[in-house]
Write an enzyme that holds these catalytic residues in place. Structure first.
Site, PDB file in Angstrom:
ATOM      1  CB  CYS A   1      -7.227   6.513  -5.843  1.00 37.12           C
ATOM      2  SG  CYS A   1      -6.696   6.415  -4.133  1.00 37.12           S
ATOM      3  N   GLY A   2      -4.669   4.718  -5.940  1.00 36.40           N
ATOM      4  CA  GLY A   2      -3.219   4.668  -6.127  1.00 36.40           C
ATOM      5  C   GLY A   2      -2.780   3.521  -7.006  1.00 36.40           C
ATOM      6  NE  ARG A   3      -2.381  -0.839  -3.207  1.00 38.53           N
ATOM      7  CZ  ARG A   3      -2.529  -1.561  -2.097  1.00 38.53           C
ATOM      8  NH1 ARG A   3      -1.778  -2.640  -1.908  1.00 38.53           N
ATOM      9  NH2 ARG A   3      -3.407  -1.209  -1.171  1.00 38.53           N
TER      10      ARG A   3
ATOM     11  CD  GLN B   1      -3.563   7.652  -2.426  1.00 35.74           C
ATOM     12  OE1 GLN B   1      -3.471   6.430  -2.481  1.00 35.74           O
ATOM     13  NE2 GLN B   1      -4.375   8.255  -1.592  1.00 35.74           N
TER      14      GLN B   1
ATOM     15  CB  CYS C   1      -5.938  -1.167  -4.720  1.00 34.25           C
ATOM     16  SG  CYS C   1      -6.251   0.590  -4.952  1.00 34.25           S
ATOM     17  CB  SER C   2      -7.236  -0.521  -0.005  1.00 34.40           C
ATOM     18  OG  SER C   2      -7.942  -0.257   1.187  1.00 34.40           O
ATOM     19  CB  ALA C   3      -8.241   4.102  -1.613  1.00 31.56           C
TER      20      ALA C   3
ATOM     21  CG  ASP D   1      -1.988   1.052   1.145  1.00 28.76           C
ATOM     22  OD1 ASP D   1      -2.206   1.594   0.049  1.00 28.76           O
ATOM     23  OD2 ASP D   1      -2.619   1.342   2.175  1.00 28.76           O
TER      24      ASP D   1
END
Length: 463
Positions: free
Chosen positions: A222-224, A265, A218-220, A186
């Site tokens: 947005c980033g990965r 992100q 992913c989790s949010a 993360d």
């Protein structure tokens, strides 16, 4: 082909500092773009929807959010992202919560999603990042009106688990394939780009000509998720020959951020895209073009210094050392000189430089001249034999007399100056004024050789 080669050369020459600065420009431009296009997140911030968001600061734009039709609520934290070609290409989504599992499968069923990329683990750093929306291998699980059966799992590599899921709803059965990527921390990036590129290649092969959107989460979300969408987006631009001379990763990421907040992100993730695209181009270009236009063996060494040390310095250090003579470096004038022949004698590392890192040697004239350094022979003086110097500084552990050797770990070693033979030893707790550490250095000073009592004549009083 020439466009790919030119693009590869420009990405290869990118400086990490410039990429970091470009990332800051991208963030400021995305904020300005949000204001210019009047992008809002009102639906996700509603009271009845606020608990459906895993993170309160990552909400989908109202203009690009996925709207559910067959559910008690039309909200889910997911966004449509257009691809390089016409039509919807991706759905960027957060990892489902326990309260949104039914909405998650409703979205998959409504948009006929056949392939899912999961870029996170269920638990990371002791926190749950995604709720399990599939069953164990060979078992079935129900999520509202959806029955999901895990028909089998394979692991083509240590980084990827492939699950073949069968989803039934209203007497209709569909197949969904999940690609679970395990090696992406993360707010960080994988150690190598090959794992992500191989994953995307597998996904493209399994999808074939399927026109349904690729679900990435992913989790949010947005980033990965943004990095995966950006890499697949860029790949489509390259293979469809839409990449022109003005191609810019900055523009691609801004296009993603126009549709999904905070896509890509972190600064490290942004730089990872540059490295991965270089590797992607290396795979796309034929081998003869790689050798003709650029040295692809150095692609991944971005940000390396162009200043190289003279090759002769390393080769000399690897030769056997003659201890009869000592060679000193004589500074040269800054005007260029033609390279001269190598010295007839091997080089000995002076004592003043023997504490440097092994295999390294710095000359006073390295900064400007590229010619071979000049050496002068200096005969050693007849000094008494001294203890040998090691290539690296060594430290002695001073053990107090009133403690056992096993308790010497209470002392902290402090690095000694380069020209000093003593090391400061600072105890965590001072045992006494007369302890060896109390005087500020270790007890390697020899005992005095004179008498312990003063001479008798010193005690006579003068009259």
């Amino acid at each position: 082909m020439e466009v790919l080669v030119s693009l590869l050369s420009s990405l290869k020459a990118e400086d990490p500092l410039r990429v970091a600065q470009e990332y800051n420009v991208m963030r400021s431009r995305s904020l300005a773009m949000k204001a210019e296009l009047s992008l809002t997140c009102k639906v996700g911030a509603l009271k009845e929807n606020i608990k459906k968001n895993r993170y309160k600061d990552i909400l989908p734009y109202d203009q690009t959010r996925v709207v559910l039709s067959d559910s008690d609520s039309d909200y889910i934290n997911a966004s449509f992202i257009q691809g390089a070609s016409e039509g919807c290409r991706y759905i960027a989504c957060q990892g489902p919560l326990s309260s949104t599992l039914t909405h998650f499968w409703t979205m998959i069923w409504q948009h006929k999603v056949k392939v899912i990329i999961m870029a996170c683990r269920e638990i990371e750093m002791g926190k749950r990042k995604c709720e399990r929306y599939w069953a164990a291998e060979g078992q079935a699980a129900s999520f509202g009106p959806f029955n999901v059966t895990n028909q089998g799992e394979t692991q083509p590599s240590e980084e990827v688990v492939v699950r073949n899921l069968s989803v039934s709803h209203m007497q209709e059965v569909r197949s969904v394939t999940q690609y679970h990527f395990l090696s992406w921390p993360d707010h960080d990036v994988p150690r190598e780009t090959s794992g992500v590129l191989n994953l995307l290649q597998r996904v493209r092969s399994s999808r074939g000509g399927d026109a349904s959107p690729l679900l990435v989460h992913c989790s949010a979300g947005c980033g990965r998720t943004g990095v995966i969408c950006a890499l697949d987006y860029i790949y489509d631009l390259l293979v469809t020959k839409q990449a022109t001379d003005d191609f810019s990763i900055l523009k691609v990421v801004l296009e993603l951020r126009r549709q999904r907040p905070s896509a890509v992100q972190t600064k490290e993730q942004y730089h990872f895209i540059f490295t991965a695209v270089c590797c992607m181009l290396e795979r796309l270009l034929p081998s003869h073009d790689q050798q003709l236009y650029c040295n692809l063996s150095q692609l991944k060494k971005s940000g390396r210094s162009n200043d190289t040390k003279p090759a002769s310095s390393t080769s000399r250090l690897s030769q056997p050392v003659e201890m009869s003579d000592t060679y000193a470096v004589v500074n040269k004038h800054k005007q260029p000189h033609p390279p001269g022949p190598s010295p007839a004698h091997p080089t000995t590392i002076p004592h003043s430089e023997s504490r440097m890192l092994p295999g390294t040697h710095h000359y006073d004239n390295d900064s400007g001249a590229s010619a071979t350094p000049i050496y002068s022979v200096v005969r050693p003086r007849n000094n008494p034999p001294a203890r040998p110097h090691s290539a690296m500084p060594f430290y002695d552990i001073a053990t107090p007399t009133n403690q056992r050797p096993a308790e010497a770990s209470d002392y902290q070693l402090v690095s000694a100056p380069q020209d000093c033979d003593y090391e400061d030893v600072s105890p965590s707790e001072v045992s006494g004024f007369c302890s060896p550490a109390g005087i500020g250095f270790n007890s390697r000073v020899d005992r005095p050789k004179g008498p312990r009592d003063p001479p008798a004549e010193w005690s006579r009083l003068e009259r």
